[in-house]
Design a protein around this motif. Sequence first.
Motif, PDB file in Angstrom:
ATOM      1  N   GLN A  39       0.822  -1.515  -0.270  1.00 15.31           N
ATOM      2  CA  GLN A  39      -0.361   0.429   0.048  1.00 15.31           C
ATOM      3  C   GLN A  39       1.248   1.392   0.454  1.00 15.31           C
ATOM      4  O   GLN A  39       1.549   1.857   0.918  1.00 15.31           O
ATOM      5  CB  GLN A  39      -0.582   0.048   1.446  1.00 15.31           C
ATOM      6  N   TYR A  40       0.778   2.230  -0.634  1.00 17.97           N
ATOM      7  CA  TYR A  40       1.810   3.780  -0.794  1.00 17.97           C
ATOM      8  C   TYR A  40       0.198   4.170  -1.776  1.00 17.97           C
ATOM      9  O   TYR A  40      -0.275   4.091  -2.518  1.00 17.97           O
ATOM     10  CB  TYR A  40       2.336   3.283  -1.589  1.00 17.97           C
ATOM     11  N   GLN A  41       0.354   5.392  -1.561  1.00 20.92           N
ATOM     12  CA  GLN A  41      -0.355   6.775  -2.065  1.00 20.92           C
ATOM     13  C   GLN A  41       1.454   7.352  -3.372  1.00 20.92           C
ATOM     14  O   GLN A  41       2.278   7.578  -3.120  1.00 20.92           O
ATOM     15  CB  GLN A  41      -0.405   7.746  -1.313  1.00 20.92           C
ATOM     16  N   GLU A  42       0.301   7.317  -4.162  1.00 22.79           N
ATOM     17  CA  GLU A  42       0.847   8.189  -5.646  1.00 22.79           C
ATOM     18  C   GLU A  42       1.417   9.887  -4.989  1.00 22.79           C
ATOM     19  O   GLU A  42       0.356  10.319  -4.612  1.00 22.79           O
ATOM     20  CB  GLU A  42      -0.234   8.192  -6.941  1.00 22.79           C
ATOM     21  N   PRO A  43       2.135  10.583  -5.899  1.00 19.45           N
ATOM     22  CA  PRO A  43       1.484  12.033  -5.695  1.00 19.45           C
ATOM     23  C   PRO A  43       0.852  12.492  -5.492  1.00 19.45           C
ATOM     24  O   PRO A  43       0.186  13.947  -5.043  1.00 19.45           O
ATOM     25  CB  PRO A  43       3.439  12.343  -6.617  1.00 19.45           C
ATOM     26  N   ASP A  44      -0.285  11.803  -6.558  1.00 15.32           N
ATOM     27  CA  ASP A  44      -1.932  12.782  -6.737  1.00 15.32           C
ATOM     28  C   ASP A  44      -2.562  12.208  -6.078  1.00 15.32           C
ATOM     29  O   ASP A  44      -3.707  12.749  -6.100  1.00 15.32           O
ATOM     30  CB  ASP A  44      -2.334  12.529  -8.379  1.00 15.32           C
ATOM     31  N   GLY A  45      -2.162  11.278  -5.135  1.00 13.92           N
ATOM     32  CA  GLY A  45      -3.155  11.216  -3.862  1.00 13.92           C
ATOM     33  C   GLY A  45      -3.778   9.673  -4.113  1.00 13.92           C
ATOM     34  O   GLY A  45      -4.542   9.476  -2.727  1.00 13.92           O
ATOM     35  N   THR A  46      -4.079   9.383  -4.782  1.00 16.53           N
ATOM     36  CA  THR A  46      -4.074   8.037  -5.018  1.00 16.53           C
ATOM     37  C   THR A  46      -3.186   7.000  -4.476  1.00 16.53           C
ATOM     38  O   THR A  46      -2.223   7.038  -5.032  1.00 16.53           O
ATOM     39  CB  THR A  46      -4.271   7.708  -6.627  1.00 16.53           C
ATOM     40  N   ILE A  47      -3.826   6.110  -3.546  1.00 11.14           N
ATOM     41  CA  ILE A  47      -3.726   4.818  -3.155  1.00 11.14           C
ATOM     42  C   ILE A  47      -3.913   4.164  -3.957  1.00 11.14           C
ATOM     43  O   ILE A  47      -4.771   3.309  -5.139  1.00 11.14           O
ATOM     44  CB  ILE A  47      -4.818   4.366  -1.880  1.00 11.14           C
ATOM     45  N   THR A  48      -2.586   2.898  -4.475  1.00  8.89           N
ATOM     46  CA  THR A  48      -2.200   1.943  -5.179  1.00  8.89           C
ATOM     47  C   THR A  48      -1.394   0.764  -4.094  1.00  8.89           C
ATOM     48  O   THR A  48      -1.132   0.609  -3.039  1.00  8.89           O
ATOM     49  CB  THR A  48      -1.734   2.734  -6.459  1.00  8.89           C
TER      50      THR A  48
END
Length: 249
Positions: A39-48
């Motif tokens: 689980q981690y968060q992309e710079p745009d806030g998307t969790i993936t």
Amino acid sequence: MRISNSFGLLIAAALVATPAMANEGPLRIAVDVPYMPYQYQEPDGTITGFEVELIDAVCVEMQRECEWVKQGWDGIIPGLLARKYDFIASAMNITEDRARQVLFSEPYYQVPSVWVGQAEAEVDVAGDLADVTVGVQQGTIQDRYVTQFHPQADIRRYSDSGGVINDMHSGRLDLVFTAFPLAQEALLGEEAFERRGELITEPESIYGPGVGAAFRKRDQELAEQFDAAMAEVKANGTFDQLQTKYFGE
């Protein structure tokens, strides 16, 4: 709070194809980030991440819209019991202590733990760790393992895995005990750090049978729907595809 981009089109298609879904609200799923690559968060806030994409695929099979809710690890089970979200999918090992509070799905993967040390410091993880600074994420199975088997160590507990990794990079820790894929992602590719000892998945009294999703005990039907959908995701090849994407062959 965002829906992962992964499988987004499939989710949209399922919504269109199944009008009955309009009568059901989205399932809210708690996750603690970052815990790469799960689980981690992309710079745009998307969790993936691996588990996020996996659960998104399960949601498609369940024909349910799903939303991801960020929640710190320490409060993740209390938040479920307080109905802040519908279930937890956050690399949570199934243990007896947790099973007293929540209803677990069937286990869907296992995460080995690993010791990582500063390359310049020779530390025998099978020996006495007195005066050795060891970093763990608070409340995890790694925390429990080190507390039980190495109480003489100088154990530093952090609220999230990012703090553990940062202090290892800054030299404030001699050892880190963490999930192996996280160590691969954040530490083991650098010359400054070395793996110590073997991968660890025992004892079962700590590690349990593997990682599962956690539900409120009253939500037996939802847990059964989840298990059936996960079985289909494994049968149709999606699980294997995601494993290859995140962990290689």
